[in-house]
Design a protein around this motif. Structure first.
Motif, PDB file in Angstrom:
ATOM      1  N   ASP A 168     101.481  53.420  23.045  1.00  0.00           N
ATOM      2  CA  ASP A 168     102.250  54.182  24.035  1.00  0.00           C
ATOM      3  C   ASP A 168     101.698  55.598  24.153  1.00  0.00           C
ATOM      4  N   LEU A 169     101.381  56.211  23.008  1.00  0.00           N
ATOM      5  CA  LEU A 169     100.776  57.537  23.027  1.00  0.00           C
ATOM      6  C   LEU A 169      99.423  57.492  23.720  1.00  0.00           C
ATOM      7  N   ALA A 170      98.626  56.500  23.378  1.00  0.00           N
ATOM      8  CA  ALA A 170      97.296  56.390  23.980  1.00  0.00           C
ATOM      9  C   ALA A 170      97.379  56.254  25.494  1.00  0.00           C
ATOM     10  N   VAL A 171      98.319  55.447  25.972  1.00  0.00           N
ATOM     11  CA  VAL A 171      98.493  55.261  27.414  1.00  0.00           C
ATOM     12  C   VAL A 171      98.957  56.561  28.068  1.00  0.00           C
ATOM     13  N   ASP A 172      99.903  57.244  27.442  1.00  0.00           N
ATOM     14  CA  ASP A 172     100.371  58.521  27.987  1.00  0.00           C
ATOM     15  C   ASP A 172      99.208  59.508  28.125  1.00  0.00           C
ATOM     16  N   LEU A 173      98.379  59.598  27.092  1.00  0.00           N
ATOM     17  CA  LEU A 173      97.243  60.518  27.132  1.00  0.00           C
ATOM     18  C   LEU A 173      96.237  60.092  28.191  1.00  0.00           C
ATOM     19  N   ALA A 174      96.033  58.791  28.343  1.00  0.00           N
ATOM     20  CA  ALA A 174      95.074  58.302  29.327  1.00  0.00           C
ATOM     21  C   ALA A 174      95.531  58.598  30.751  1.00  0.00           C
ATOM     22  N   VAL A 175      96.801  58.334  31.039  1.00  0.00           N
ATOM     23  CA  VAL A 175      97.321  58.597  32.386  1.00  0.00           C
ATOM     24  C   VAL A 175      97.323  60.094  32.685  1.00  0.00           C
ATOM     25  N   GLU A 176      97.469  60.908  31.647  1.00  0.00           N
ATOM     26  CA  GLU A 176      97.443  62.363  31.831  1.00  0.00           C
ATOM     27  C   GLU A 176      96.107  62.845  32.388  1.00  0.00           C
ATOM     28  N   GLN A 177      95.063  62.042  32.249  1.00  0.00           N
ATOM     29  CA  GLN A 177      93.746  62.450  32.739  1.00  0.00           C
ATOM     30  C   GLN A 177      93.688  62.519  34.267  1.00  0.00           C
ATOM     31  N   TYR A 178      94.703  62.006  34.946  1.00  0.00           N
ATOM     32  CA  TYR A 178      94.769  62.142  36.402  1.00  0.00           C
ATOM     33  C   TYR A 178      95.324  63.501  36.841  1.00  0.00           C
ATOM     34  N   ASP A 179      95.671  64.336  35.887  1.00  0.00           N
ATOM     35  CA  ASP A 179      96.231  65.653  36.206  1.00  0.00           C
ATOM     36  C   ASP A 179      95.299  66.419  37.142  1.00  0.00           C
ATOM     37  N   ASN A 180      95.897  67.184  38.048  1.00  0.00           N
ATOM     38  CA  ASN A 180      95.148  67.985  39.033  1.00  0.00           C
ATOM     39  C   ASN A 180      94.190  67.113  39.840  1.00  0.00           C
ATOM     40  N   ALA A 181      94.637  65.893  40.139  1.00  0.00           N
ATOM     41  CA  ALA A 181      93.840  64.932  40.921  1.00  0.00           C
ATOM     42  C   ALA A 181      92.479  64.687  40.285  1.00  0.00           C
ATOM     43  N   GLY A 182      92.449  64.759  38.935  1.00  0.00           N
ATOM     44  CA  GLY A 182      91.208  64.507  38.206  1.00  0.00           C
ATOM     45  C   GLY A 182      90.217  65.640  38.233  1.00  0.00           C
ATOM     46  N   GLN A 183      90.613  66.771  38.784  1.00  0.00           N
ATOM     47  CA  GLN A 183      89.697  67.898  38.936  1.00  0.00           C
ATOM     48  C   GLN A 183      89.824  68.842  37.740  1.00  0.00           C
ATOM     49  N   VAL A 184      89.500  68.315  36.569  1.00  0.00           N
ATOM     50  CA  VAL A 184      89.596  69.054  35.317  1.00  0.00           C
ATOM     51  C   VAL A 184      88.323  68.792  34.520  1.00  0.00           C
ATOM     52  N   CYS A 185      87.610  69.842  34.154  1.00  0.00           N
ATOM     53  CA  CYS A 185      86.337  69.640  33.464  1.00  0.00           C
ATOM     54  C   CYS A 185      86.523  68.936  32.129  1.00  0.00           C
ATOM     55  N   LEU A 186      87.666  69.172  31.473  1.00  0.00           N
ATOM     56  CA  LEU A 186      87.928  68.610  30.156  1.00  0.00           C
ATOM     57  C   LEU A 186      88.434  67.170  30.193  1.00  0.00           C
ATOM     58  N   ALA A 187      88.711  66.652  31.353  1.00  0.00           N
ATOM     59  CA  ALA A 187      89.355  65.348  31.459  1.00  0.00           C
ATOM     60  C   ALA A 187      88.575  64.262  30.733  1.00  0.00           C
ATOM     61  N   ALA A 188      89.298  63.440  29.990  1.00  0.00           N
ATOM     62  CA  ALA A 188      88.702  62.302  29.290  1.00  0.00           C
ATOM     63  C   ALA A 188      88.616  61.138  30.268  1.00  0.00           C
ATOM     64  N   THR A 189      87.568  61.114  31.051  1.00  0.00           N
ATOM     65  CA  THR A 189      87.451  60.138  32.140  1.00  0.00           C
ATOM     66  C   THR A 189      86.900  58.798  31.683  1.00  0.00           C
ATOM     67  N   ARG A 190      86.392  58.738  30.439  1.00  0.00           N
ATOM     68  CA  ARG A 190      85.853  57.478  29.902  1.00  0.00           C
ATOM     69  C   ARG A 190      86.805  56.961  28.821  1.00  0.00           C
ATOM     70  N   LEU A 191      87.548  55.928  29.141  1.00  0.00           N
ATOM     71  CA  LEU A 191      88.460  55.324  28.178  1.00  0.00           C
ATOM     72  C   LEU A 191      87.687  54.289  27.366  1.00  0.00           C
ATOM     73  N   LEU A 192      87.611  54.521  26.058  1.00  0.00           N
ATOM     74  CA  LEU A 192      86.911  53.613  25.152  1.00  0.00           C
ATOM     75  C   LEU A 192      87.959  52.980  24.244  1.00  0.00           C
ATOM     76  N   VAL A 193      88.180  51.680  24.399  1.00  0.00           N
ATOM     77  CA  VAL A 193      89.323  51.017  23.771  1.00  0.00           C
ATOM     78  C   VAL A 193      88.843  49.862  22.900  1.00  0.00           C
ATOM     79  N   ASP A 194      89.400  49.793  21.696  1.00  0.00           N
ATOM     80  CA  ASP A 194      89.084  48.667  20.810  1.00  0.00           C
ATOM     81  C   ASP A 194      89.374  47.356  21.548  1.00  0.00           C
ATOM     82  N   ALA A 195      88.411  46.427  21.502  1.00  0.00           N
ATOM     83  CA  ALA A 195      88.528  45.180  22.261  1.00  0.00           C
ATOM     84  C   ALA A 195      89.780  44.392  21.902  1.00  0.00           C
ATOM     85  N   SER A 196      90.241  44.520  20.667  1.00  0.00           N
ATOM     86  CA  SER A 196      91.397  43.724  20.235  1.00  0.00           C
ATOM     87  C   SER A 196      92.701  44.179  20.881  1.00  0.00           C
TER      88      SER A 196
END
Length: 487
Positions: free
Chosen positions: A272-300
């Motif tokens: 739930d935390l991971a999803v919240d943080l991931a969706v937060e990357q859409y902040d400012n319509a994605g126009q944030v230099c720090l945005a974590a735009t590459r989600l790397l997720v354990d396959a399991s």
């Protein structure tokens, strides 16, 4: 109202430059539009070589007196500027929302208060700035921070006033004079800052604002031999041009550039935390230099993560950034929207699968997008999109996750989500990034170093690092004996 003013939601903004304590017009102008609905906000004075020369001359003339001003007085003026920002906070927020399309609620509650804090922090830090004397064979070493001289500060459009004052405040605190060149897509609050600074008692010529295009005003400023420091936030290609110009004069540079930051989600993470943080990357319509735009997720856990992410993202409201209920506003300019859409279309053509989004919604609004089935060497994984576009890749092992995370030319930031403290320590130690967040995102403190690795930038700012950059750091060595006078 004169031909040199614009009225933005009832707020009067002067559209001329601010040079040497006076408003200066230019023969030509450029058009500033609102990304909310594409309407023209203002015709802005378009500076070039002449305005750049005038601003450098004003900064050069003003520098000696400001440099000689006591730390206490410089700090007092910076606090007065912060007071002025707070008095006009709502005006600044509404003007900036109209100018760059970021959420009004964010400007009111976070961004503009941070603008005031930028000035207060560096004013207070200045008063505490010291290095303890130390001894060398009985000789005393004393370290001091001498003002460097006129500084050129070139700032981006995604958080115009906050990122401008992140540079202006320490440069002024250090005793330098400043020429601020705001981005041409969002210049209005820089003009208001000039008014606020003048009202706070900042001497004429200590802060100058030159508006215009990078190839004209910006180029003339960064190549000027009288400039002692250049700080730039923006793209890698523009940074290379600035660095070439600065090289002729050996002008020191601070560069905060692009990012393609990873968000690593391990199997033991709180999803739930991971999803919240991931969706937060859409902040400012994605126009944030720090945005974590590459989600790397354990396959399991990737399938469950994707399901929860999709549900969470579906709850986002996209629309007018002045509406309290809006979560995602517009992208700033038609050129930017076209660029974003081009990245997505090329990725899909290359085999990427669209999980959500994938197209413009209307006008300057791009739908929050998630792409998967993307190769590590693909354009969409390697290049900064600067829009609401995320990619999702999976990994099997910790080492593979780190290799994917470090597998771009950038190194601005990274986010790690894990329930294992030892894993967090192992992973963060191997990540190439200027800032790493563990089980959180965007927690920022001005006393921490900020900057990028690799092509995400050169240098660090914040706390002492800012003063180290904006000053000539001097060491004075004094002999223990031998104080003799003759006469």
């Amino acid at each position: 109202m004169s031909e040199h003013t614009a009225i933005i939601a009832g707020v009067v903004v002067d559209t001329r430059h601010w040079i040497g304590g006076e408003r200066v017009a230019s023969p030509e102008t450029f058009t500033d539009i609102s990304p909310i609905d594409g309407r023209t906000l203002a015709e802005i004075a378009r500076g070039g070589a002449a305005e750049a020369e005038a601003a450098v001359a004003a900064a050069r003339d003003a520098f000696p007196v400001w440099a000689a001003t006591s730390r206490a007085e410089r700090a007092r003026v910076l606090h007065a500027i912060a007071d002025g920002v707070e008095r006009r906070l709502e005006e600044l927020a509404i003007v900036e929302t109209n100018d760059n399309g970021a959420l009004l609620r964010s400007h009111l509650r976070g961004v503009m208060p941070r603008v005031a804090h930028n000035f207060r922090f560096f004013a207070d830090w200045l008063l505490e700035l010291e290095h303890k004397d130390f001894q060398t064979r009985g000789h005393t070493n004393s370290v001091s921070w001498d003002p460097a001289g006129p500084c050129v500060l070139i700032t981006p459009w995604n958080a115009p006033l906050m990122l401008a004052t992140w540079k202006v405040a320490p440069a002024l605190a250090a005793g330098n004079s400043v020429i601020l060149k705001p981005a041409e897509w969002s210049p209005l609050t820089a003009s208001l800052l000039a008014d606020i600074a003048a009202g706070a008692g900042l001497p004429a010529g200590v802060l100058n604002v030159v508006q215009g295009y990078g190839a004209e005003a910006g180029s003339a400023l960064v190549s000027h031999p009288d400039i002692r420091r250049i700080s730039f936030t923006g793209s890698v290609p523009t940074a290379k041009q600035i660095a070439r110009a600065a090289a002729d004069n050996l002008t020191p540079l601070s560069l905060e550039l692009g990012g393609k930051s990873p968000l690593l989600v391990f199997a033991d993470a709180d999803l739930d935390l991971a999803v919240d943080l991931a969706v937060e990357q859409y902040d400012n319509a994605g126009q944030v230099c720090l945005a974590a735009t590459r989600l790397l997720v354990d396959a399991s856990v990737a399938e469950e993560f994707t399901r929860r992410f999709t549900e969470k993202a579906a709850g986002l409201t996209q629309g007018d950034p002045r509406d309290e209920a809006t979560d995602i506003g517009p992208n700033i300019h038609p050129r930017q929207l076209k660029k974003i859409d081009g990245f997505v279309n090329r990725a899909v053509d290359a085999g990427a699968r669209t999980v959500i989004g994938g197209s413009p919604k209307a006008d300057l609004y791009y739908r929050p997008t998630l792409l998967t089935d993307v190769a590590q060497d693909s354009e969409i994984v390697q290049e900064e999109v600067f829009g609401p576009v995320l990619t999702l890749q999976t990994f099997e092992t910790e080492s593979e996750a780190i290799a994917l995370a470090n597998g771009t030319r950038f190194g601005l930031a990274a986010t790690v989500v894990t329930g294992d403290r030892e894993r967090a320590q192992r992973v963060t130690a191997r990540l190439v990034a200027g800032t790493v967040w563990v089980n959180c995102f965007f927690v920022r403190d001005l006393q921490a170093p900020f900057g990028g690795s690799r092509q995400s930038g050169i240098g660090r700012e914040g706390g002492n690092w800012s003063f180290d950059f904006y000053c000539d750091v001097k060491n004075t060595v004094t002999a223990p004996e031998g104080w003799h006078s003759h006469g």
